[in-house]
Each structure stands twice: as structure tokens, then as C-alpha cells.
Design a protein around this motif. Sequence first.
Motif, short mmCIF file in Angstrom:
data_model
loop_
_atom_site.label_atom_id
_atom_site.label_comp_id
_atom_site.label_asym_id
_atom_site.label_seq_id
_atom_site.Cartn_x
_atom_site.Cartn_y
_atom_site.Cartn_z
N LEU A 164 -51.18 -32.16 50.17
CA LEU A 164 -51.54 -33.44 50.79
C LEU A 164 -51.48 -34.58 49.77
CD1 LEU A 164 -54.65 -32.57 53.01
CD2 LEU A 164 -52.27 -32.83 53.73
N HIS A 177 -54.48 -40.01 49.30
CA HIS A 177 -55.31 -40.77 50.25
C HIS A 177 -55.83 -39.88 51.38
CE1 HIS A 177 -51.37 -41.03 52.28
NE2 HIS A 177 -52.05 -41.23 53.39
N LYS A 178 -55.06 -38.85 51.75
CA LYS A 178 -55.52 -37.95 52.80
C LYS A 178 -56.58 -37.00 52.26
CE LYS A 178 -51.51 -38.12 55.84
NZ LYS A 178 -50.47 -37.35 56.57
N ARG A 219 -59.74 -38.91 52.23
CA ARG A 219 -60.26 -39.04 53.59
C ARG A 219 -60.99 -37.77 54.04
NH1 ARG A 219 -55.61 -41.06 56.94
NH2 ARG A 219 -55.74 -42.77 55.44
N GLN A 220 -60.58 -36.63 53.48
CA GLN A 220 -61.26 -35.37 53.81
C GLN A 220 -62.68 -35.32 53.24
OE1 GLN A 220 -59.87 -32.74 55.63
NE2 GLN A 220 -58.14 -34.11 56.01
#
Length: 234
Positions: free
Chosen positions: A69, A72-73, A76-77
Motif C-alpha cells: 500500500l 497515505h493509505k 488512513r488505516q
Amino acid sequence: MILKLEEVHAYYGKSHVLQGISLQVAAGEVVTLLGRNGAGKTTTLKSIVGVVPPQKGKVLFEGHDMAKLPSHKIARQGVCLVPEHRGIFKLLTVEENLTMAARKDSAWTLNDIYRIFPRLQERRKNGGGQLSGGEQQMLAIARALMTHPKVLMLDEPVEGLAPVIVDEIVAQIRLIRATGMSIILVEQNLQVCTQLADRHYIVEQGRIVYTASNADFMADDHAKDRYLGVNLTA
């Protein structure tokens, strides 16, 4: 386990820095990554958040592999890294630094932050560049909390700070931990590490070479001398 690394390999160009790192962090646990300079501690943190993407292995967060990933993802997690350089916005006020990082679903409010970091409330209208080094570190940690992390990773949070400020930040990390936060700490100050951690990992040449509970590590002078070149009781 909230976070688990399985045989993670990472490179800087052709340099093979991480050579099969495996570790795990339970919910609400504080673990440290210890080791000499250049051992791969910071690179491990950067691999977890995707800044140095793993070329092999798994980074499992809440059971899901994040190794491929983008950063930024991953953020976000709920995985957040406070880097050694802190990265605050020096032209913005303390409060602007905090509010711009806030997520709508965050359980952390400004009142929560100011309860843990009263210095920041006192300085809330000051620009980030007007803060002392210790206050900037507090702001960096506080801003990370506003992003609503589930795992907080701190890279050398007390490096170069006066002992009285070190004690203050240790107390603040304890308060954060008391909320149930999982924390990974990279830190050279072993007194700080042993005050905060449940378990310790030692990294050497890109591999985990030692792991122990805090009590076992404190009693293991041989390991401290062999891998870190120090004796905590000396």
C-alpha cells in the motif's frame, strides 16, 4: 496482534538494509527497537509506513497485509510515524498544526491533547518555530494523535533534550499508553526505554537478533554489552 512483520526485506537502492525483520506488537503494548546506529531501526519504521516499501515479506496490520500500500493509505488505516526531524509547520501556530491534522473520526480532541500536553495549551497561539526543541517534539507527538492512530511510532523522541524535558515526555507517553495506544519506540536512551516498554527487540545488520520482556532485558547485562555496547547499571 495489531501489527506483525514477517520476514521483511527492504533496500536503499542496491543496499540490502532490512534482511528479514520479524516482530509483533499487541494492542496496547509498548515495544522498543534497539540497536547501534545504522542497524536498520528507522528503516523498519519507514517500511511499516511505506516510505521504504518492503521488497519481500508481509506487514500485517489487524490481519491485513499493507506491504504494497502507498503511505497515505497506510496512514488512513491508523499507523502513524513521528519522525526524528519532527516535521512540524513552523509558520503555523501550535493550534493550527493540531487542527489541520485532525480527522473527523478522531477520538482525540484539542482538550484531550491539552490535558496531556499543558505546555502546548500555554503556547497554542505561538508559531511552531517559536517553540523550544522539547515543545516541538511534544507538538509532533500531539499532532500525530489528532490523526487518530491505532499504532504510534516514535523515532528518537527525546534525542538531544534536557533531562527535565525528557522526564516530561516520558510521563506524556505513559498517559498516551494508558489510553490503550500501541507504541513502537526507537530510542538510544535506555533509561527511557526501560521505563516505558513491555518488550524489547534488538536489531543488528537488518535482522532481529534478540527479544525479551522488559524485566528480562534489564537483567541481561550480557545482551546489553554484546549488542548495544552499554551496561544499564554501570
